[in-house]
Design a protein around this motif. Structure first.
Motif, mmCIF file in Angstrom:
data_model
loop_
_atom_site.group_PDB
_atom_site.id
_atom_site.type_symbol
_atom_site.label_atom_id
_atom_site.label_comp_id
_atom_site.label_asym_id
_atom_site.label_seq_id
_atom_site.Cartn_x
_atom_site.Cartn_y
_atom_site.Cartn_z
ATOM 1 N N ALA A 27 10.006 11.783 -0.435
ATOM 2 C CA ALA A 27 10.624 10.458 -0.464
ATOM 3 C C ALA A 27 10.216 9.670 0.779
ATOM 4 C CB ALA A 27 12.144 10.601 -0.552
ATOM 5 N N ARG A 28 10.282 10.304 1.950
ATOM 6 C CA ARG A 28 9.977 9.580 3.194
ATOM 7 C C ARG A 28 8.511 9.177 3.275
ATOM 8 N NH1 ARG A 28 11.490 12.893 7.849
ATOM 9 N NH2 ARG A 28 10.177 11.328 8.863
ATOM 10 N N ALA A 29 7.627 10.001 2.727
ATOM 11 C CA ALA A 29 6.186 9.685 2.782
ATOM 12 C C ALA A 29 5.782 8.711 1.672
ATOM 13 C CB ALA A 29 5.373 10.973 2.682
ATOM 14 N N GLY A 30 6.762 8.174 0.958
ATOM 15 C CA GLY A 30 6.448 7.166 -0.057
ATOM 16 C C GLY A 30 5.634 7.735 -1.206
ATOM 17 N N LEU A 43 4.489 7.097 -6.744
ATOM 18 C CA LEU A 43 3.877 6.022 -5.971
ATOM 19 C C LEU A 43 2.459 6.462 -5.595
ATOM 20 C CD1 LEU A 43 7.066 5.089 -3.926
ATOM 21 C CD2 LEU A 43 6.298 4.254 -6.161
ATOM 22 N N PRO A 44 1.629 5.526 -5.061
ATOM 23 C CA PRO A 44 0.194 5.843 -4.937
ATOM 24 C C PRO A 44 -0.136 7.178 -4.259
ATOM 25 C CG PRO A 44 0.567 3.536 -4.445
ATOM 26 C CD PRO A 44 1.934 4.143 -4.653
ATOM 27 N N LEU A 45 0.539 7.472 -3.141
ATOM 28 C CA LEU A 45 0.187 8.712 -2.427
ATOM 29 C C LEU A 45 0.544 9.939 -3.277
ATOM 30 C CD1 LEU A 45 -0.962 9.191 0.521
ATOM 31 C CD2 LEU A 45 1.335 10.016 1.057
ATOM 32 N N GLY A 46 1.711 9.885 -3.922
ATOM 33 C CA GLY A 46 2.136 10.997 -4.775
ATOM 34 C C GLY A 46 1.216 11.154 -5.971
ATOM 35 N N LYS A 47 0.824 10.014 -6.549
ATOM 36 C CA LYS A 47 -0.056 10.043 -7.726
ATOM 37 C C LYS A 47 -1.404 10.673 -7.381
ATOM 38 C CE LYS A 47 -1.470 8.567 -11.883
ATOM 39 N NZ LYS A 47 -2.904 8.744 -11.830
ATOM 40 N N ARG A 48 -1.894 10.376 -6.187
ATOM 41 C CA ARG A 48 -3.192 10.966 -5.795
ATOM 42 C C ARG A 48 -3.114 12.483 -5.736
ATOM 43 N NH1 ARG A 48 -7.054 7.229 -3.327
ATOM 44 N NH2 ARG A 48 -8.240 9.013 -2.552
#
Ligand code: 5CA
Length: 447
Positions: A27-30, A43-48
């Motif tokens: 959550a904190r790392a978006g 979100l973009p970072l998680g999706k990658r």
């Protein structure tokens, strides 16, 4: 990718309901945003990272001979009435009525649908063995969704389904998936231990869970210390050689390993555990990242999925199913690899390879050095997240550590004036000052 143009919504505070570290850090790392209990946007970072994990899963499934398809998330209830599971599944199944008042459901798993595909086309033993898989969202209305993506209600699953003429051939298919799972989790940076497991609503009598040891794991697990020194089979292991597959499975299933469910139910497991010497015992908590099942004709019989055998007779096909939770895997990877400052991504699944930090955007030297580094590293095929924002240096360092890219390249005005930058290895905290050209050469060559 320039951070000023990216979407990386970093949170300063931990979400209140986040009980475990992977949930807090994601959550904190978006990486994710909760939309309802157990339901998340990526979100973009998680999706990658999710995509990288899926790529590894896909490569290893293909290597083991499985073939990718894509089945829908929404299923008609008729198939589940044929197998008898429509009533058995209970409240975990999300039941939906369409405008024609037809009973539909959001798939919690796909045994019925894939059996329907099989019976529609395959008629002869000559078309076997066959293993079809997909990577698709599932929904299970879990009583206690918790731990972020680890126990979600909507979650991503890779589920493979094998079809064979008889038990022997089906066991060989099971073994191939077993071996591919060892490789898949290792490539994700995890050490997994296969454990005899309960089959639950999927059914059958042969099943292994692949467990990653972590303090926050939901299940209690018991195993022999021998697993710590086992090597995972190499990429060129011969999936076509049934004897090789069987010997690997034999090796990995000989030392004792079982989950708490098995320990509670099975006397042999309690006895085997008691018989182990204290120094051989590992009793820990674990996260189930994969689960494989052999269930023979449990679905093929009620659903009439059969082939003509070499004897000219009809045989119900012998089946197995094989699940991995890529979304849960992200949580498991973070549980296994983090420190007090944030995530430490294993190289293969990191969202970017390198975090390039410009400590003073607007400074001509820093800007030129960073632009040179960005272009050269990207040309070398590396994925770079270039922090060109106006944040304070301290905030940039904190963000870089939080999102956990394996390598940071730091360009500050003083070192750049001397033609240097700093390279920091996230996992060890090691820092080294090197010339800009050296940095480019070394990182491009992966040293
Ligand atoms: N059809 C079989 C195998 S394809 C099956 O459904 N198996 S399962 O129930 O064990 O799920 C397979 C994998 O999906 C699990 O090992 C786990 O990694 C993942 N998984 C299951 N439930 C959840 C959940 N609620 N949240 C996140 N991942 C889950």
């Amino acid at each position: 990718m320039r951070l000023s143009k990216y979407f990386l919504p970093i949170l300063k505070e931990n979400p209140k309901d986040a009980e475990i570290v992977s949930h807090r850090l994601m959550a904190r790392a978006g990486m994710i945003k909760q939309q309802a209990a157990g339901i998340y946007s990526w979100l973009p970072l998680g999706k990658r990272v999710l995509d990288k994990v899926c790529d590894i899963v896909r490569e290893e499934q293909n290597r083991a001979g499985a073939i990718e398809i894509l089945m829908p998330t929404i299923q008609p209830s008729d198939l589940w009435k044929e197998s008898g599971r429509y009533d058995d599944y209970g409240k975990e199944m999300l039941r939906i009525e369409d405008r024609m008042e037809r009973e539909m459901l959001f798939g919690p798993t796909n045994e019925e649908m894939v059996t329907d595909i099989f019976r529609s086309y395959v008629k002869s033993y000559k078309d076997l063995p066959l293993n079809l898989y997909h990577i698709q969202w599932k929904f299970r209305d879990e009583r206690r969704p918790r731990f972020g993506v680890m126990r979600g209600r909507e979650f991503l699953m890779k589920d493979a389904y094998s079809f064979d003429l008889d038990y022997e051939a089906s066991k060989a298919a099971y073994n191939r998936m077993f071996v591919s799972y060892l490789r898949t989790f290792e490539r994700c940076g995890l050490k997994s231990i296969p454990m005899r497991a309960d089959t639950g609503p999927i059914g059958g009598n042969l099943s292994h869970e692949f467990i990653v040891l972590a303090e926050t794991g939901e299940s209690e697990v018991f195993c022999h210390r021998d697993f710590e020194r086992f090597d995972v089979p190499p990429a060129d292991v011969d999936y076509n050689d049934d004897a090789v597959m069987a010997s690997i499975v034999e090796k990995w299933t000989t030392p004792f390993a079982a989950t708490d469910e098995i320990m509670e139910k099975e006397e042999w497991a309690q006895d085997a555990w008691k018989a182990l010497g204290d120094d051989a015992k590992v009793s820990a908590r674990g996260i189930e990242v994969g689960h494989i099942f052999h269930f023979g004709t449990k679905y093929s019989e009620p659903m009439n999925a059969y082939v003509q055998g070499p004897d000219g007779k009809q045989h119900f096909v012998s089946m197995g199913s094989y699940g991995i939770g890529p979304s849960r895997l992200l949580g498991a990877i973070i549980e296994a690899s983090h420190d007090e400052n944030g995530i430490i991504w294993p190289k293969n699944v990191a969202p970017f390879d390198i975090g390039l930090i410009n400590m003073k955007p607007g400074d001509a030297g820093c800007d030129a050095a960073c632009e040179k580094l960005e272009a050269a590293l990207e040309n070398a095929g590396l994925e770079v997240l270039y922090d060109d924002t106006d944040e304070r240096a301290g905030a940039k360092f904190a963000t870089a550590d939080l999102i956990g890219l394996p390598i940071q390249v730091i360009a500050g005005p003083r070192s750049v004036a001397e033609g240097n930058v700093e390279i920091k290895i996230r996992a060890t905290g090691e820092r080294e000052t090197v010339s800009i050209d050296d940095a480019i050469n070394r990182l491009a060559q992966g040293r």
